[in-house]
Design an enzyme around this catalytic site. Structure first.
Site, PDB file in Angstrom:
ATOM      1  N   ASP A 118       0.855  -1.186   0.000  1.00 19.95           N
ATOM      2  CA  ASP A 118       0.000   0.000   0.000  1.00 19.95           C
ATOM      3  C   ASP A 118       0.890   1.234   0.000  1.00 19.95           C
ATOM      4  OD1 ASP A 118      -3.181   0.330   0.468  1.00 19.95           O
ATOM      5  OD2 ASP A 118      -2.097   2.104   1.181  1.00 19.95           O
TER       6      ASP A 118
ATOM      7  N   GLU B 179     -13.566  -9.104  -9.294  1.00 20.56           N
ATOM      8  CA  GLU B 179     -14.072  -9.584  -7.997  1.00 20.56           C
ATOM      9  C   GLU B 179     -15.560  -9.284  -7.895  1.00 20.56           C
ATOM     10  OE1 GLU B 179     -15.189  -7.218  -5.764  1.00 20.56           O
ATOM     11  OE2 GLU B 179     -14.443  -5.430  -6.778  1.00 20.56           O
TER      12      GLU B 179
ATOM     13  N   ARG C 217     -19.125  -8.350  -1.915  1.00 23.77           N
ATOM     14  CA  ARG C 217     -19.984  -7.337  -1.294  1.00 23.77           C
ATOM     15  C   ARG C 217     -19.304  -6.805  -0.045  1.00 23.77           C
ATOM     16  NH1 ARG C 217     -24.825 -11.109  -0.182  1.00 23.77           N
ATOM     17  NH2 ARG C 217     -22.995 -12.429   0.045  1.00 23.77           N
TER      18      ARG C 217
ATOM     19  N   LEU D  41     -34.295  -8.515  -4.106  1.00 20.36           N
ATOM     20  CA  LEU D  41     -35.653  -8.088  -4.447  1.00 20.36           C
ATOM     21  C   LEU D  41     -36.236  -7.206  -3.356  1.00 20.36           C
ATOM     22  CD1 LEU D  41     -37.438 -11.233  -5.994  1.00 20.36           C
ATOM     23  CD2 LEU D  41     -36.541  -9.212  -7.167  1.00 20.36           C
TER      24      LEU D  41
ATOM     25  N   GLY E 297     -36.303  -0.336  -1.338  1.00 18.21           N
ATOM     26  CA  GLY E 297     -35.648   0.525  -0.361  1.00 18.21           C
ATOM     27  C   GLY E 297     -35.568   1.951  -0.850  1.00 18.21           C
TER      28      GLY E 297
ATOM     29  N   CYS F  86     -19.882   0.749  -5.523  1.00 21.05           N
ATOM     30  CA  CYS F  86     -19.782   0.029  -6.803  1.00 21.05           C
ATOM     31  C   CYS F  86     -20.933   0.284  -7.770  1.00 21.05           C
ATOM     32  CB  CYS F  86     -19.677  -1.470  -6.542  1.00 21.05           C
ATOM     33  SG  CYS F  86     -18.162  -1.914  -5.730  1.00 21.05           S
TER      34      CYS F  86
ATOM     35  N   LYS G  17     -21.130   3.765  -9.463  1.00 19.65           N
ATOM     36  CA  LYS G  17     -19.942   3.986 -10.296  1.00 19.65           C
ATOM     37  C   LYS G  17     -19.995   3.108 -11.552  1.00 19.65           C
ATOM     38  CE  LYS G  17     -16.004   2.173  -8.616  1.00 19.65           C
ATOM     39  NZ  LYS G  17     -15.086   1.355  -9.381  1.00 19.65           N
TER      40      LYS G  17
ATOM     41  N   ARG H 212     -20.291   6.081   1.230  1.00 19.67           N
ATOM     42  CA  ARG H 212     -20.164   6.511  -0.163  1.00 19.67           C
ATOM     43  C   ARG H 212     -21.456   6.269  -0.935  1.00 19.67           C
ATOM     44  NH1 ARG H 212     -14.777   3.560  -1.935  1.00 19.67           N
ATOM     45  NH2 ARG H 212     -15.461   2.171  -0.281  1.00 19.67           N
TER      46      ARG H 212
END
Ligand code: UDX
Length: 432
Positions: A33, A149, A152, A248, A251, A258, A261, A326
């Protein structure tokens, strides 16, 4: 299976999960990193992201000597047989993925990569990036493989170790097979293909999921207007194996790091080849409108105006089980409520008091009951399990008004009714 020497570049949730899980499968992994503090923390076994099982795997890998963290990609790749690129690809100008991080790693490691090693791209990148990386590397001895990938947030370790499928694409078939072999122990169906197809699989999957959710939210709207209950409608369609029960749940709209984007990036990619992806544009528009619809529902539940109305919010993160804000639909709804003059107090188990950018919109407290105090109504925005088991009689005694708007259909309307509260769900008939 042969244990391989692997470098993972980028220690965000994808890189760290990839590194720790590959180490748990027996490979020897060095994670790099650019942030020295992060490298120090991880080397000491301290994982600061909320991912069940990740700390344990990192500790296990460190103790077994199979996992190591270093500062900078160049240190990680020197001895690698396989190099995984897991760097961020945020949304750039016009919605396309920003590849600055990918390109800078390539130029950093280009001359250091051992002969014959394989560079694997896990970051979500535009179709054609593997080919572009191959050109930038300018090393005919090194193959580039796309291996997207499907992790979640909040269940990344589980998803890595129990994949529905492994997708590996490259113009070099032997390199693709070497990468597929790293996952052999997981016993998942494997799609071996070319690089553009593998790259497109990632977008096609996430955009399909977004479309499924926008469709469900539209059916929820229709259910309300036609006097139906969306929970029964989705159960009814979900038993059809061609549709499936997963994803399903209506909300306040889909969000996170993800889906927003990737939907924008695929629209952009389609535009670039003169394809008007109407279905995907409608998917995004429906999602934007869903947030407005939720605000309308809250306004109506509060008697027609939100000006000066005190509301308590349960949840701010984009979904339960993560601390990620985010593109959170909860925050988007909060901002719209604020624009209409509502005074907001919020509690989220994953969000601490002072969050830059959030505290201008809402006052964040550290107790669910605190948000109920003196509020005209409560709005549940994120489906944290602990909200189900609140003492609703106590909540009712603290609230000034009676209404609870449950934007995730997460609470038991009967429990609320018994506590003297009115329940308003999404796509469901009201319970008073
Ligand atoms: C997603 C993909 O699922 C994963 O495969 C990918 O690689 C990364 O992006 P993630 O962003 O962690 O994962 O969230 P996910 O669990 O897919 O949820 C996305 C959004 O959809 C959230 O805002 C969530 O609340 C919403 N959602 C999900 C619903 O509104 N209803 C559902 O039934 C499921």
């Amino acid at each position: 299976m042969f244990a391989r020497r692997i470098a993972v570049v980028g220690s965000g949730y994808v890189g760290l999960t990839t590194g720790a899980c590959l180490a748990s499968l027996g490979h020897r992994v060095i994670c790099a990193d650019v942030d020295p503090d992060k490298v120090d923390r991880l080397s000491a076994g301290r994982v600061s992201i909320l991912e069940p099982g990740l700390s344990e795997l990192v500790a296990e890998g460190l103790a077994a000597g199979r996992l190591e963290f270093v500062l900078g990609a160049s240190k990680a790749v020197l001895d690698a047989e396989v190099v995984f690129m897991c760097v961020p690809t945020p949304m750039g100008v016009g919605g396309a993925a920003d590849l600055v991080a990918v390109e800078s790693v390539i130029s950093e490691v280009r001359d250091l990569l051992p002969a014959g090693c394989v560079v694997v791209n896990k970051s979500t990148v535009p179709v054609g990036t593997a080919e572009r990386m191959h050109q930038l590397l300018n090393r005919p001895d090194i193959a580039v493989v796309s291996n997207p990938e499907f992790l979640r947030e909040g269940s990344a370790v589980h998803d890595f170790l129990n994949p529905d499928r492994i997708v590996v694409g490259s113009s070099a078939q032997d390199a693709a097979e070497r990468v597929a072999a790293l996952y052999a122990r997981l016993g998942a169906p494997t799609v071996l293909t070319d690089a553009p197809s593998a790259e497109l699989v990632k977008y096609a999957a996430n955009c399909f999921l977004a479309m499924k959710l926008s469709y469900v939210n539209a059916i929820a709207e229709l259910s309300e207007r036609l006097g139906a209950n969306v929970a029964d409608v989705t159960e009814g369609i979900g038993y059809d194996r061609r549709i499936g029960q997963a994803f399903l749940q209506p909300g306040p709209g889909w969000g996170g790091s993800c889906l927003p984007k990737d939907t924008h990036a695929l629209i952009q990619a389609a535009d670039a080849v003169d394809f008007d992806f109407m279905l995907l544009r409608a998917t995004i528009d429906t999602n934007t409108r869903q947030r407005q619809r939720i605000v309308t529902k809250i306004r109506e539940a509060c008697g027609g105006s939100l000006d000066g109305v005190r509301l308590g919010l349960l949840g701010l993160t984009f979904k339960a089980g993560t601390d990620d804000l985010r593109d959170s639909p909860a925050l988007a709804v909060a901002e719209l409520l604020r624009e209409e003059g509502a005074e907001l107090t919020a509690y989220d188990p994953g969000v601490a008091h002072a969050v830059p950018g959030v505290t201008d919109t809402v006052r964040v407290v550290d107790d669910a009951y605190e948000v109920a105090k003196g509020a005209a109504g409560l709005v549940l925005l994120t489906e944290w399990p602990e909200f189900r088991t609140l003492d609703w009689a106590r909540v009712a005694s603290l609230l000034e008004g009676r209404v609870v708007v449950d934007t995730r259909n997460h609470l038991d309307p009967d429990v609320l009714r018994r506590a003297g509260l009115s329940w308003r769900g999404v796509g469901m008939q009201p319970v008073d």
